[in-house]
Design a protein around this motif. Structure first.
Motif, PDB file in Angstrom:
ATOM      1  N   MET A 175      36.187  44.851  26.956  1.00 19.12           N
ATOM      2  CA  MET A 175      34.775  44.455  27.115  1.00 19.12           C
ATOM      3  C   MET A 175      34.162  44.843  25.648  1.00 19.12           C
ATOM      4  SD  MET A 175      33.871  45.948  30.727  1.00 19.12           S
ATOM      5  CE  MET A 175      32.188  45.604  30.717  1.00 19.12           C
ATOM      6  N   LEU A 176      34.021  45.777  25.454  1.00 17.01           N
ATOM      7  CA  LEU A 176      33.417  46.327  24.097  1.00 17.01           C
ATOM      8  C   LEU A 176      33.820  45.611  22.906  1.00 17.01           C
ATOM      9  CD1 LEU A 176      31.190  48.180  22.827  1.00 17.01           C
ATOM     10  CD2 LEU A 176      33.064  49.681  22.430  1.00 17.01           C
ATOM     11  N   LEU A 177      35.120  45.500  22.539  1.00 19.52           N
ATOM     12  CA  LEU A 177      35.860  44.970  21.603  1.00 19.52           C
ATOM     13  C   LEU A 177      35.448  43.589  21.617  1.00 19.52           C
ATOM     14  CD1 LEU A 177      39.049  46.892  20.854  1.00 19.52           C
ATOM     15  CD2 LEU A 177      36.885  47.244  19.502  1.00 19.52           C
ATOM     16  N   ASP A 178      35.764  42.746  22.637  1.00 20.35           N
ATOM     17  CA  ASP A 178      35.764  41.308  22.758  1.00 20.35           C
ATOM     18  C   ASP A 178      34.227  41.113  22.559  1.00 20.35           C
ATOM     19  OD1 ASP A 178      38.338  41.138  22.908  1.00 20.35           O
ATOM     20  OD2 ASP A 178      38.589  40.509  25.043  1.00 20.35           O
ATOM     21  N   GLY A 179      33.246  41.815  23.171  1.00 19.99           N
ATOM     22  CA  GLY A 179      31.879  41.379  23.139  1.00 19.99           C
ATOM     23  C   GLY A 179      31.171  41.568  21.765  1.00 19.99           C
ATOM     24  N   CYS A 180      31.713  42.614  20.985  1.00 20.83           N
ATOM     25  CA  CYS A 180      31.142  42.715  19.750  1.00 20.83           C
ATOM     26  C   CYS A 180      31.739  41.680  18.865  1.00 20.83           C
ATOM     27  CB  CYS A 180      31.731  44.318  19.269  1.00 20.83           C
ATOM     28  SG  CYS A 180      30.561  45.486  20.018  1.00 20.83           S
ATOM     29  N   PHE A 181      32.888  41.399  18.947  1.00 16.83           N
ATOM     30  CA  PHE A 181      33.521  40.401  18.129  1.00 16.83           C
ATOM     31  C   PHE A 181      32.839  38.936  18.314  1.00 16.83           C
ATOM     32  CE2 PHE A 181      36.212  36.576  17.259  1.00 16.83           C
ATOM     33  CZ  PHE A 181      36.719  37.051  16.106  1.00 16.83           C
ATOM     34  N   LEU A 182      32.433  38.534  19.471  1.00 16.52           N
ATOM     35  CA  LEU A 182      31.693  37.393  19.889  1.00 16.52           C
ATOM     36  C   LEU A 182      30.442  37.372  19.393  1.00 16.52           C
ATOM     37  CD1 LEU A 182      32.657  36.252  23.539  1.00 16.52           C
ATOM     38  CD2 LEU A 182      33.513  35.495  21.600  1.00 16.52           C
ATOM     39  N   LEU A 183      29.702  38.769  19.524  1.00 15.23           N
ATOM     40  CA  LEU A 183      28.285  38.803  19.041  1.00 15.23           C
ATOM     41  C   LEU A 183      28.341  38.841  17.519  1.00 15.23           C
ATOM     42  CD1 LEU A 183      25.361  39.354  19.211  1.00 15.23           C
ATOM     43  CD2 LEU A 183      25.677  41.668  19.725  1.00 15.23           C
ATOM     44  N   GLU A 184      29.243  39.533  16.913  1.00 11.07           N
ATOM     45  CA  GLU A 184      29.129  39.503  15.316  1.00 11.07           C
ATOM     46  C   GLU A 184      29.607  38.423  14.770  1.00 11.07           C
ATOM     47  OE1 GLU A 184      28.522  41.422  11.581  1.00 11.07           O
ATOM     48  OE2 GLU A 184      27.851  41.966  13.793  1.00 11.07           O
ATOM     49  N   TYR A 185      30.631  37.483  15.376  1.00 13.44           N
ATOM     50  CA  TYR A 185      31.313  36.416  14.868  1.00 13.44           C
ATOM     51  C   TYR A 185      30.100  35.380  14.748  1.00 13.44           C
ATOM     52  CZ  TYR A 185      33.701  31.975  14.433  1.00 13.44           C
ATOM     53  OH  TYR A 185      34.315  30.863  14.243  1.00 13.44           O
ATOM     54  N   CYS A 186      29.163  35.246  16.077  1.00 13.53           N
ATOM     55  CA  CYS A 186      28.137  34.313  16.114  1.00 13.53           C
ATOM     56  C   CYS A 186      26.774  34.707  14.759  1.00 13.53           C
ATOM     57  CB  CYS A 186      27.416  34.405  17.251  1.00 13.53           C
ATOM     58  SG  CYS A 186      28.475  33.660  18.651  1.00 13.53           S
ATOM     59  N   LEU A 187      26.574  36.102  14.621  1.00 14.60           N
ATOM     60  CA  LEU A 187      25.821  36.265  13.925  1.00 14.60           C
ATOM     61  C   LEU A 187      26.466  36.020  12.173  1.00 14.60           C
ATOM     62  CD1 LEU A 187      24.636  39.821  15.298  1.00 14.60           C
ATOM     63  CD2 LEU A 187      23.334  37.677  14.908  1.00 14.60           C
ATOM     64  N   LYS A 188      27.639  36.249  11.752  1.00 13.48           N
ATOM     65  CA  LYS A 188      27.896  36.119  10.591  1.00 13.48           C
ATOM     66  C   LYS A 188      28.117  34.761  10.504  1.00 13.48           C
ATOM     67  CE  LYS A 188      30.997  40.235  10.318  1.00 13.48           C
ATOM     68  NZ  LYS A 188      30.505  40.884   9.348  1.00 13.48           N
ATOM     69  N   SER A 189      28.322  33.653  11.506  1.00 17.47           N
ATOM     70  CA  SER A 189      28.343  32.282  11.212  1.00 17.47           C
ATOM     71  C   SER A 189      26.864  31.916  10.898  1.00 17.47           C
ATOM     72  CB  SER A 189      28.800  31.746  12.374  1.00 17.47           C
ATOM     73  OG  SER A 189      27.874  31.807  13.505  1.00 17.47           O
ATOM     74  N   ILE A 190      25.928  32.636  11.346  1.00 18.67           N
ATOM     75  CA  ILE A 190      24.473  32.182  11.005  1.00 18.67           C
ATOM     76  C   ILE A 190      24.306  32.850   9.699  1.00 18.67           C
ATOM     77  CG2 ILE A 190      22.140  32.576  11.592  1.00 18.67           C
ATOM     78  CD1 ILE A 190      23.087  32.690  14.607  1.00 18.67           C
ATOM     79  N   ASP A 191      24.301  34.044   9.239  1.00 19.76           N
ATOM     80  CA  ASP A 191      23.866  34.484   7.890  1.00 19.76           C
ATOM     81  C   ASP A 191      24.783  34.336   6.882  1.00 19.76           C
ATOM     82  OD1 ASP A 191      25.655  36.679   8.378  1.00 19.76           O
ATOM     83  OD2 ASP A 191      24.463  37.986   9.380  1.00 19.76           O
ATOM     84  N   GLY A 192      26.049  33.925   7.408  1.00 17.53           N
ATOM     85  CA  GLY A 192      27.164  33.505   6.069  1.00 17.53           C
ATOM     86  C   GLY A 192      27.990  34.671   5.657  1.00 17.53           C
ATOM     87  N   ASN A 193      27.450  35.865   6.070  1.00 18.94           N
ATOM     88  CA  ASN A 193      28.408  37.012   5.498  1.00 18.94           C
ATOM     89  C   ASN A 193      29.583  37.121   6.215  1.00 18.94           C
ATOM     90  OD1 ASN A 193      28.687  39.623   4.395  1.00 18.94           O
ATOM     91  ND2 ASN A 193      27.566  40.719   5.812  1.00 18.94           N
ATOM     92  N   TRP A 194      30.617  36.345   5.853  1.00 16.20           N
ATOM     93  CA  TRP A 194      31.841  36.292   6.478  1.00 16.20           C
ATOM     94  C   TRP A 194      32.807  37.499   5.840  1.00 16.20           C
ATOM     95  CZ3 TRP A 194      32.870  33.921  10.746  1.00 16.20           C
ATOM     96  CH2 TRP A 194      32.331  32.798  10.820  1.00 16.20           C
ATOM     97  N   ASN A 195      33.787  37.845   6.876  1.00 15.12           N
ATOM     98  CA  ASN A 195      34.888  38.579   6.583  1.00 15.12           C
ATOM     99  C   ASN A 195      35.882  37.779   5.737  1.00 15.12           C
ATOM    100  OD1 ASN A 195      37.454  39.612   6.731  1.00 15.12           O
ATOM    101  ND2 ASN A 195      36.873  41.615   7.673  1.00 15.12           N
ATOM    102  N   PRO A 196      36.194  38.596   4.580  1.00 15.02           N
ATOM    103  CA  PRO A 196      37.285  37.430   3.542  1.00 15.02           C
ATOM    104  C   PRO A 196      38.454  36.987   4.408  1.00 15.02           C
ATOM    105  CG  PRO A 196      36.503  39.254   2.369  1.00 15.02           C
ATOM    106  CD  PRO A 196      36.243  39.718   4.004  1.00 15.02           C
ATOM    107  N   ILE A 197      38.752  37.824   5.382  1.00 14.43           N
ATOM    108  CA  ILE A 197      39.957  37.189   6.227  1.00 14.43           C
ATOM    109  C   ILE A 197      39.541  35.913   6.975  1.00 14.43           C
ATOM    110  CG2 ILE A 197      41.852  37.815   7.968  1.00 14.43           C
ATOM    111  CD1 ILE A 197      41.621  40.513   7.181  1.00 14.43           C
ATOM    112  N   LEU A 198      38.485  36.007   7.320  1.00 12.95           N
ATOM    113  CA  LEU A 198      38.059  34.932   8.339  1.00 12.95           C
ATOM    114  C   LEU A 198      37.557  33.629   7.401  1.00 12.95           C
ATOM    115  CD1 LEU A 198      36.394  36.778  11.343  1.00 12.95           C
ATOM    116  CD2 LEU A 198      38.573  36.126  10.918  1.00 12.95           C
ATOM    117  N   GLU A 199      37.416  33.952   6.285  1.00 14.46           N
ATOM    118  CA  GLU A 199      36.858  32.794   5.481  1.00 14.46           C
ATOM    119  C   GLU A 199      38.008  31.643   5.109  1.00 14.46           C
ATOM    120  OE1 GLU A 199      35.402  34.452   2.014  1.00 14.46           O
ATOM    121  OE2 GLU A 199      33.514  34.949   2.660  1.00 14.46           O
ATOM    122  N   ILE A 200      39.278  31.975   5.372  1.00 13.02           N
ATOM    123  CA  ILE A 200      40.167  31.096   5.453  1.00 13.02           C
ATOM    124  C   ILE A 200      39.932  30.026   6.316  1.00 13.02           C
ATOM    125  CG2 ILE A 200      42.820  30.595   5.618  1.00 13.02           C
ATOM    126  CD1 ILE A 200      42.975  33.679   5.004  1.00 13.02           C
TER     127      ILE A 200
END
Length: 497
Positions: free
Chosen positions: A123-148
């Motif tokens: 619950m914690l890992l998946d919930g944090c991933f969804l929230l942080e993924y959405c926030l990163k997609s908004i502010d553009g602060n991507w993890n280099p691995i996910l920039e591919i």
């Protein structure tokens, strides 16, 4: 032959233990919100329902090919914890533990293979991933691995799979721990904007996310200036408000496409409505004038009575074109399902088919059937409507030339195959929201006047040169008739010598 001995007491104990672990009460339906996609829907297109790079929730947890991003979930947890001063790992785990029972009861399966420790961690890992993924997609602060690029697209596709979900209240709780409830509506509205292909679903919103909204979600100020506030709301007003209770991301995306299911979704030409009323009026008048008459000359055919005009089928795009029906893209549609038929023209919002579109269509149909059944399936009806005119690649070409379809999948054959398979295994009610449109399109197409008119245009006015030839022939015919008239007139009115 001796009968096998049965340990009745042991069987009773075993079954009673299984019954005791079931949720809810007898004869009372459980309100599950997350289901596995039924086999009869997924059997011909399994790849559209299975995650490619990341597992969210318990159904695909632990699969070997999804382990590469498990470490990224922990990195996203660390990044999320760094966003707030009053948030800690202990607090997050405690809050997830309080939601464990409620979360388990959202799934249609018991999930006994996951103990409490494993379930809360998920619950914690998946919930944090969804929230942080959405926030990163908004502010553009991507993890280099996910920039591919390819990996990011696969993640988006995986996040809209019906089998790959956690309850949205987990994401909500984590957001509340970090930001309280500040600007939650802005954040929630932009989740489907980031996941769905916005050039098709939200055509009126700029492709680039407005900077003012990005900055406010990423770094919320104490107050929003009035000028900025009006700018934000002018953008957000074009995105439907989320439902009061969001079940998961697929439910949120679905609600953006079918935001007001109680309102009429289709527009039929007033001309046809008037014709239907005239038919009914004349029928009643004639029955009153001659209630005992058996003369067939007094009968007035009502729509769908004397002729069986289908409300479930329409001809192919090629056949409709030959019958005089035209296709045009709809300007400024209210929503994705906003289809209308007026004066022989079917207007449909422009649809852009990407690889992600295939996943979205398949899973929204599966969600609709799992949640609402065939009696309330407007999205399924919409996709079925797309399927009916598309039988061959030539039909796709016609819709492309009309500007209704933009094909980014590759060949017309690939798009044809996807559209034809999208609704396999599904059913929908005869009273679907496009039933009246089907009827009126078929009535228009069956009219001999419209058929002959279309044939005339197709045979004699299909090109500028053909039109010039026809006009020249008509002028020549008129001149010939005029010449003949004056010749005959002169013959009978010769002056007497």
């Amino acid at each position: 032959m001796e009968e096998a001995q049965i340990d009745v007491a042991g069987l009773v104990t075993s079954l009673q233990c299984q019954l005791d672990t079931l949720w809810g009460n007898a004869n009372k339906a459980e309100n599950f919100t997350i289901f596995r996609t039924p086999h009869y829907i997924s059997q011909s297109k399994k790849k559209l329902f299975e995650p490619s790079v990341i597992s969210i929730g318990p159904f695909h947890r632990g699969q070997p090919h999804l382990q590469a991003l498990e470490e990224q979930k922990r990195r996203f947890l660390r990044d999320l914890l760094s966003r707030g001063d009053n948030i800690s790992l202990d607090l997050c785990i405690s809050e997830m533990k309080l939601l464990e029972t409620r979360t388990r009861r959202c799934y249609s399966e018991m999930l006994d293979d996951l103990n409490s420790h494993e379930f809360v961690e998920m619950m914690l890992l998946d919930g944090c991933f969804l929230l942080e993924y959405c926030l990163k997609s908004i502010d553009g602060n991507w993890n280099p691995i996910l920039e591919i690029g390819w990996k990011s697209n696969f993640i988006k596709s995986d996040l809209v799979l019906q089998d790959n979900q956690i309850p949205f209240f987990i994401v909500d709780k984590l957001y509340e721990l970090i930001f309280n409830q500040d600007h939650r509506m802005i954040f929630v509205k932009y989740i489907p904007y980031n996941l769905l292909p916005n050039d098709s679903v939200f055509p009126d919103i700029p492709t680039e996310t407005p900077d003012t909204i990005d900055s406010i979600i990423a770094d919320p100020p104490a107050e929003i200036p009035d000028s900025t506030n009006s700018t934000i709301h002018s953008k957000l007003d074009k995105i439907p408000d989320p439902p009061h209770e969001i079940h998961h991301l697929v439910h949120l995306c679905y609600h953006c496409l079918v935001s007001n299911p109680e309102e009429p979704l289709v527009l039929i030409s007033t001309m046809f409505r008037a014709n239907s009323l005239i038919h009914q009026f004349l029928s009643r008048v004639l029955k009153r004038r001659s209630p005992h008459s058996t003369s067939r000359s007094l009968s007035v055919p009502l729509p769908n009575s004397s002729r069986n005009i289908s409300s479930m089928l329409i001809p192919s795009a090629m056949a409709l074109k030959q019958m005089g029906v035209k296709f045009k893209p709809k300007n400024n549609p209210k929503h994705m399902l906003d289809i209308s038929f007026e004066y022989g023209v079917i207007k449909i919002p422009t649809l852009k088919f990407h690889d992600t579109t295939k996943f979205i269509f398949a899973n929204l149909i599966a969600f609709e059937h799992s949640k609402y059944g065939k009696e309330h399936s407007p999205f399924t009806s919409f996709v079925v409507f797309l399927d009916k005119p598309v039988n061959t690649a030539k039909d796709v070409t016609i819709l492309q030339e009309c500007g209704i379809i933009e094909n980014w999948l590759g060949s017309e054959d690939e798009l044809t195959q996807f559209i034809n398979q999208a609704t396999e295994g599904t059913t929908f009610s005869r009273n679907h929201y496009l039933a009246e449109l089907y009827t009126e399109v078929n009535r228009y197409a069956e009219s001999s006047w419209h058929r002959n008119r279309a044939k005339l245009i197709r045979d004699y006015f299909h090109s500028p040169w053909a039109t010039i030839s026809v006009v020249a022939a008509i002028i020549l015919l008129v001149l010939t008739l005029v010449q003949s008239f004056f010749a005959v007139f002169a013959y009978f009115h010769l002056p007497n010598p």
